[in-house]
Motif scaffolding. Structure first.
Motif, PDB file in Angstrom:
ATOM      1  N   ALA A   1      64.968  47.100  16.273  1.00 43.09           N
ATOM      2  CA  ALA A   1      65.788  46.747  17.428  1.00 43.09           C
ATOM      3  C   ALA A   1      64.972  46.801  18.720  1.00 43.09           C
ATOM      4  N   VAL A   2      64.147  47.819  18.858  1.00 40.98           N
ATOM      5  CA  VAL A   2      63.294  47.925  20.048  1.00 40.98           C
ATOM      6  C   VAL A   2      62.300  46.772  20.101  1.00 40.98           C
ATOM      7  N   LEU A   3      61.703  46.437  18.955  1.00 36.43           N
ATOM      8  CA  LEU A   3      60.752  45.329  18.911  1.00 36.43           C
ATOM      9  C   LEU A   3      61.427  44.015  19.284  1.00 36.43           C
ATOM     10  N   MET A   4      62.624  43.788  18.754  1.00 31.78           N
ATOM     11  CA  MET A   4      63.328  42.547  19.072  1.00 31.78           C
ATOM     12  C   MET A   4      63.672  42.461  20.551  1.00 31.78           C
TER      13      MET A   4
ATOM     14  N   THR B   1      58.606  33.943  23.032  1.00 28.50           N
ATOM     15  CA  THR B   1      59.596  33.531  22.048  1.00 28.50           C
ATOM     16  C   THR B   1      60.972  33.933  22.535  1.00 28.50           C
ATOM     17  N   ASN B   2      61.935  33.030  22.425  1.00 24.04           N
ATOM     18  CA  ASN B   2      63.270  33.357  22.905  1.00 24.04           C
ATOM     19  C   ASN B   2      64.000  34.247  21.915  1.00 24.04           C
TER      20      ASN B   2
ATOM     21  N   ALA C   1      65.493  35.374  14.162  1.00 20.50           N
ATOM     22  CA  ALA C   1      65.113  34.728  12.906  1.00 20.50           C
ATOM     23  C   ALA C   1      63.952  35.463  12.243  1.00 20.50           C
ATOM     24  N   LEU C   2      62.979  35.899  13.030  1.00 23.63           N
ATOM     25  CA  LEU C   2      61.870  36.656  12.475  1.00 23.63           C
ATOM     26  C   LEU C   2      62.350  37.947  11.827  1.00 23.63           C
TER      27      LEU C   2
ATOM     28  N   GLY D   1      70.502  40.572  12.491  1.00 24.49           N
ATOM     29  CA  GLY D   1      69.049  40.729  12.511  1.00 24.49           C
ATOM     30  C   GLY D   1      68.621  42.156  12.207  1.00 24.49           C
ATOM     31  N   ILE D   2      69.270  43.135  12.857  1.00 19.99           N
ATOM     32  CA  ILE D   2      68.920  44.534  12.620  1.00 19.99           C
ATOM     33  C   ILE D   2      69.322  44.947  11.205  1.00 19.99           C
ATOM     34  N   GLY D   3      70.442  44.410  10.706  1.00 18.31           N
ATOM     35  CA  GLY D   3      70.856  44.724   9.343  1.00 18.31           C
ATOM     36  C   GLY D   3      69.840  44.288   8.314  1.00 18.31           C
ATOM     37  N   HIS D   4      69.220  43.125   8.521  1.00 19.16           N
ATOM     38  CA  HIS D   4      68.188  42.677   7.591  1.00 19.16           C
ATOM     39  C   HIS D   4      66.952  43.563   7.678  1.00 19.16           C
TER      40      HIS D   4
END
Length: 331
Positions: free
Chosen positions: A72-75, A84-85, A91-92, A41-44
């Motif tokens: 990363a902080v936002l996720m 949202t889990n 995925a976002l 996710g962070i890589g994208h």
């Protein structure tokens, strides 16, 4: 071996060694938190950072660091506070980060070949400035991950216990996410943004096959990461005399081969450990005799009525029972 007398191969070797140390170091805590796909996710998201660097004419490495850290902080905040889990949050990040990066790269007038060097790695074209950036970021990740390993392990393995122990769980979770973002940018030029998660997870899974403690798993993962990175670089250099082989995919495939080789050994060790573990001893509660019998049997007693006469009194399971000899089994 003559290739490693050349400057670009020496720079590639240094970058591969630093990546092999830093990525599994923080990957150990990510695997412990059961967020193995966090790196993807962070890589994208970091793709958008690279595109911003190409658009503004600045270093793509440092713009990728900033954007990856923010993502990363936002996720982590979405996963902790939002409705949202974690899977949906990942995925976002997957789709938004990758789509934004490709769009901005086109706006910057750069082709897919320029972005491909960051998506799949390009060790052979790494510059001295990239090596210095990788070295600085890798030292930061290793210093924090190893220096705070007890606190990070407590937060990653049991957040409730860590919170009761007085640790700032939210702060350490954010720190793990930030270190993961920095590690991804460290490995960006080595294995690429699309394959970086493999170098964070596969060495840890390999080390877990033979290790029986967290510290051993951490050190073993770093050793496996170094072996895969350096070995993959050597293997790709040797194969390059016959076919065109990229170092990034070679490193990942070598790490997967090491996991495949150690998996049967891990199965055997776990089975052997289960067979050698003794069954816990269970001490039976002895019957105690007493001269008193204050317990009256009735409909609300919970015990079947026992005829009273010549009896022997016992205390069993917290209740005193008057038991006639021939009726003991019924009671």
């Amino acid at each position: 071996m003559d290739l490693f007398s050349l400057g670009f191969m020496q720079r590639a070797l240094i970058a591969a060694l630093l990546t092999g140390l830093a990525a599994p170091a923080i990957g150990t805590f990510i695997v412990q938190r059961r967020l193995a796909l966090l790196g993807d996710g962070i890589g994208h998201v970091a793709v958008t950072g690279v595109a911003l660097g190409l658009l503004t004419g600045t270093s793509p490495t440092w713009t990728a660091v900033v954007v990856a850290v923010l993502g990363a902080v936002l996720m982590e905040l979405i996963r902790e506070r939002g409705h949202t889990n974690g899977d949906v949050a990942l995925a976002l990040l997957f789709y938004g980060g990758l789509a934004g990066g490709v769009l901005i790269t086109g706006i910057a007038g750069q082709g897919a070949a320029t972005l491909q060097a960051y998506l799949f790695g390009s060790l052979n074209s790494i510059s001295s400035a990239d090596v210095w950036s990788t070295a600085v970021l890798a030292v930061v990740v290793l210093t924090v991950a190893l220096g705070l390993s007890p606190q990070l392990f407590a937060v990653a393995s049991d957040p409730d216990f860590a919170r009761v122990a007085g640790l700032r769980v939210r702060g350490y979770n954010l720190l793990i996410a930030v270190l993961a973002a920095v590690s991804i940018t460290v490995a960006m030029r080595t294995v690429g943004l699309l394959l970086v998660s493999a170098l964070m997870v596969v060495p840890v899974a390999t080390s877990q096959q033979v290790a029986r403690s967290f510290r051993t798993t951490l050190l073993g993962a770093m050793l496996v990461g170094c072996a895969a990175s350096v070995g993959g670089l050597f293997l790709s250099a040797w194969l390059s005399f016959r076919v065109s082989v990229a170092p990034g995919p070679t490193i990942v495939l070598l790490a997967l081969a090491m996991f495949t080789a150690t998996w049967p050994l891990g199965v055997w060790l776990r089975r052997r450990s289960r067979l050698m573990a003794p069954f816990p001893e269970v001490n039976a509660t002895p019957h105690r005799s007493t001269d008193d019998h204050p317990h009256d049997h009735g409909q609300d007693c919970g015990h079947p009525a026992v005829p009273h006469g010549d009896h022997v009194d016992y205390v069993h399971d917290g209740h005193r029972h008057a038991v006639h000899g021939e009726h003991y089994d019924e009671h």
